[in-house]
Each structure stands twice: as C-alpha cells, then as structure tokens.
Design a protein around this motif. Structure first.
Motif, PDB file in Angstrom:
ATOM      1  N   MET A  33      -5.264   9.118  -3.676  1.00  0.00           N
ATOM      2  CA  MET A  33      -4.784   8.187  -2.660  1.00  0.00           C
ATOM      3  C   MET A  33      -5.966   7.889  -1.743  1.00  0.00           C
ATOM      4  N   VAL A  34      -6.315   6.613  -1.641  1.00  0.00           N
ATOM      5  CA  VAL A  34      -7.426   6.196  -0.794  1.00  0.00           C
ATOM      6  C   VAL A  34      -6.846   5.489   0.424  1.00  0.00           C
ATOM      7  N   ILE A  35      -7.169   6.023   1.603  1.00  0.00           N
ATOM      8  CA  ILE A  35      -6.613   5.513   2.855  1.00  0.00           C
ATOM      9  C   ILE A  35      -7.733   4.922   3.701  1.00  0.00           C
ATOM     10  N   GLU A  36      -7.634   3.633   3.999  1.00  0.00           N
ATOM     11  CA  GLU A  36      -8.566   3.033   4.946  1.00  0.00           C
ATOM     12  C   GLU A  36      -7.965   3.197   6.330  1.00  0.00           C
ATOM     13  N   ALA A  72       4.078   0.213   1.249  1.00  0.00           N
ATOM     14  CA  ALA A  72       4.892   0.725   2.355  1.00  0.00           C
ATOM     15  C   ALA A  72       4.072   1.472   3.399  1.00  0.00           C
ATOM     16  N   TYR A  73       2.955   2.086   2.987  1.00  0.00           N
ATOM     17  CA  TYR A  73       2.138   2.851   3.930  1.00  0.00           C
ATOM     18  C   TYR A  73       1.142   1.980   4.702  1.00  0.00           C
ATOM     19  N   ASP A  74       0.929   0.764   4.258  1.00  0.00           N
ATOM     20  CA  ASP A  74      -0.025  -0.116   4.949  1.00  0.00           C
ATOM     21  C   ASP A  74       0.459  -0.383   6.369  1.00  0.00           C
ATOM     22  N   GLY A  75      -0.402  -0.117   7.347  1.00  0.00           N
ATOM     23  CA  GLY A  75      -0.051  -0.370   8.735  1.00  0.00           C
ATOM     24  C   GLY A  75       0.699   0.746   9.430  1.00  0.00           C
ATOM     25  N   VAL A  76       0.865   1.904   8.782  1.00  0.00           N
ATOM     26  CA  VAL A  76       1.616   3.010   9.381  1.00  0.00           C
ATOM     27  C   VAL A  76       0.684   3.887  10.220  1.00  0.00           C
ATOM     28  N   VAL A  77       1.129   4.221  11.424  1.00  0.00           N
ATOM     29  CA  VAL A  77       0.301   4.959  12.379  1.00  0.00           C
ATOM     30  C   VAL A  77       0.240   6.460  12.093  1.00  0.00           C
ATOM     31  N   LYS A  96       5.316   1.496  11.831  1.00  0.00           N
ATOM     32  CA  LYS A  96       4.425   0.349  11.595  1.00  0.00           C
ATOM     33  C   LYS A  96       3.658  -0.010  12.874  1.00  0.00           C
ATOM     34  N   GLN A  97       2.363  -0.154  12.744  1.00  0.00           N
ATOM     35  CA  GLN A  97       1.465  -0.378  13.867  1.00  0.00           C
ATOM     36  C   GLN A  97       1.796  -1.641  14.649  1.00  0.00           C
ATOM     37  N   ASP A  98       2.291  -2.647  13.977  1.00  0.00           N
ATOM     38  CA  ASP A  98       2.574  -3.916  14.651  1.00  0.00           C
ATOM     39  C   ASP A  98       4.002  -4.004  15.179  1.00  0.00           C
ATOM     40  N   GLY A  99       4.704  -2.868  15.182  1.00  0.00           N
ATOM     41  CA  GLY A  99       6.080  -2.861  15.680  1.00  0.00           C
ATOM     42  C   GLY A  99       6.258  -1.865  16.808  1.00  0.00           C
ATOM     43  N   ASP A 100       7.502  -1.508  17.074  1.00  0.00           N
ATOM     44  CA  ASP A 100       7.826  -0.518  18.097  1.00  0.00           C
ATOM     45  C   ASP A 100       7.687   0.866  17.474  1.00  0.00           C
ATOM     46  N   THR A 101       6.665   1.606  17.869  1.00  0.00           N
ATOM     47  CA  THR A 101       6.418   2.925  17.270  1.00  0.00           C
ATOM     48  C   THR A 101       6.981   4.066  18.119  1.00  0.00           C
ATOM     49  N   SER A 102       7.835   3.750  19.075  1.00  0.00           N
ATOM     50  CA  SER A 102       8.365   4.788  19.960  1.00  0.00           C
ATOM     51  C   SER A 102       9.186   5.831  19.204  1.00  0.00           C
ATOM     52  N   LEU A 191      -4.687   1.335   7.573  1.00  0.00           N
ATOM     53  CA  LEU A 191      -4.794  -0.108   7.375  1.00  0.00           C
ATOM     54  C   LEU A 191      -4.363  -0.498   5.967  1.00  0.00           C
ATOM     55  N   LYS A 192      -4.884   0.237   4.990  1.00  0.00           N
ATOM     56  CA  LYS A 192      -4.569  -0.052   3.574  1.00  0.00           C
ATOM     57  C   LYS A 192      -4.592   1.261   2.800  1.00  0.00           C
TER      58      LYS A 192
END
Length: 197
Positions: A33-36, A72-77, A96-102, A191-192
C-alpha cells in the motif's frame, strides 16, 4: 460506531519514547500500500510504503486493498497521532479532509466489521495494525502505524503490515494534542492511496 484504540492512559505515558530509528523491515511478497501524505494545505509531504501481510491477516488485508482500490482512503485524515506511539487514519465515513472531520475516528466503511486475525507478529516501530472498538471483532477500515515499539498491543489488535519505506514521512506526520488523546487540529491526510501487487 467508535473505532478507537482502547489503551489505558498509564500505558501511553509509559510509551512516550525517545526518537526512534527507522525500522528495518524487508519488503515481502506484498501487496504494498503506497500512501501519498499531504499537509492540511494540500502540499505533499512524501510517500509511505506499507508491505501488507496477506499471510498473517488475509481478510483484513483484503479489506484494505478493496478500500484503497475503490479510492475510499483518498483524502482521509490522520485524525489521531500520538508522539512516541502511533498515527491513526482510515475513517472513510467521517474522516474526509474536505468535509466535517469532527467525528473522525468514530466511523468505518459500509462493509461489515471483521473478525480478529491475531497472529505472532509483534507491534514494533513501523508495524501496521487495525483499529477497533472494545469488541475484538470490530475492525473495519481504520488502521494505525506505530511510531515506536508497542508490545502491549500484541494479541489485542490485528497486525496487517509493516512500513518498508517512508519512515521520515511517517515521523513527520502532524502530531495531536496528548491531552486530547492525540486529536489533531488541521491534520495531515492521505492524498492518494494505491496498491502495488
């Protein structure tokens, strides 16, 4: 459903460690698994490569591969990062980074939870484990990467992989507030995520 690592506070205090040297894990048969990793502002921090241990936890590895291939993992904090312990991510429902991560750290995927696959691999620096709730059979999508040896997790969490490249990137992931159980403000994120067979 809350998918946090349930670790007594006294153990976390005991594990706050000195700087850890890069772990020396050989790359096995994979898949990898390669995580950027990106900072909150979107700038790249580099890549992490995880050797997934299909022979040790086939069902959990299959889940990680399925979610990664689906994007599914793209953009996850990295919602929970504790210096000297671990970096946790993978909440595809609330992270997701671009949503509500509370609520990041409280969700999973729309797939069923997995039965534990405890094995003989000890938690060391760079070991990848599946996060879960109190029930040992509640891992779903979230995972963590150890920043230091954590043998007290052995036999409690399913080991799914080992870091083989990118220790410097992993070590530089933004740390959370220790007083808030590692919760991170403006966290770094995946990111990816790609799978290399």
């Amino acid at each position: 459903m809350h998918k946090a690592l349930l670790i007594p506070a006294f153990l976390l205090t005991a594990t706050a460690a000195v700087a850890q040297d890069a772990p020396a894990h050989a790359d096995g048969p994979g898949p990898n698994m390669v995580i950027e990793v990106a900072a909150a502002d979107g700038s790249s921090k580099g890549t992490i490569t995880l050797d997934l241990l299909e022979d040790k936890a086939p069902n959990h590895v299959a889940r990680l591969v399925e979610l990664a291939k689906a994007g599914a993992y793209d953009g996850v904090v990295f919602h929970r990062v504790i210096d000297g312990f671990m970096a946790q991510t993978g909440d595809v429902e609330h992270g997701k980074q671009d949503g509500d991560t509370s609520r990041a750290g409280m969700g999973g995927s729309d797939l069923p939870d997995l039965d534990a696959e405890f094995g003989d691999v000890s938690f060391d620096a760079g070991t990848v484990g599946m996060a879960r709730a109190q029930d040992p059979n509640s891992a779903n999508s979230q995972f963590f990467i150890d920043l230091a040896p954590a043998p007290f997790l052995d036999g409690q969490y399913t080991v799914v992989g080992q870091l083989v490249e990118g220790w410097d990137v992993l070590s530089a992931i933004k740390k959370g507030d220790a007083a808030a159980n590692g919760s991170v403000e403006e966290p770094d994120y995946m990111l990816k995520v790609t799978i290399v067979e």
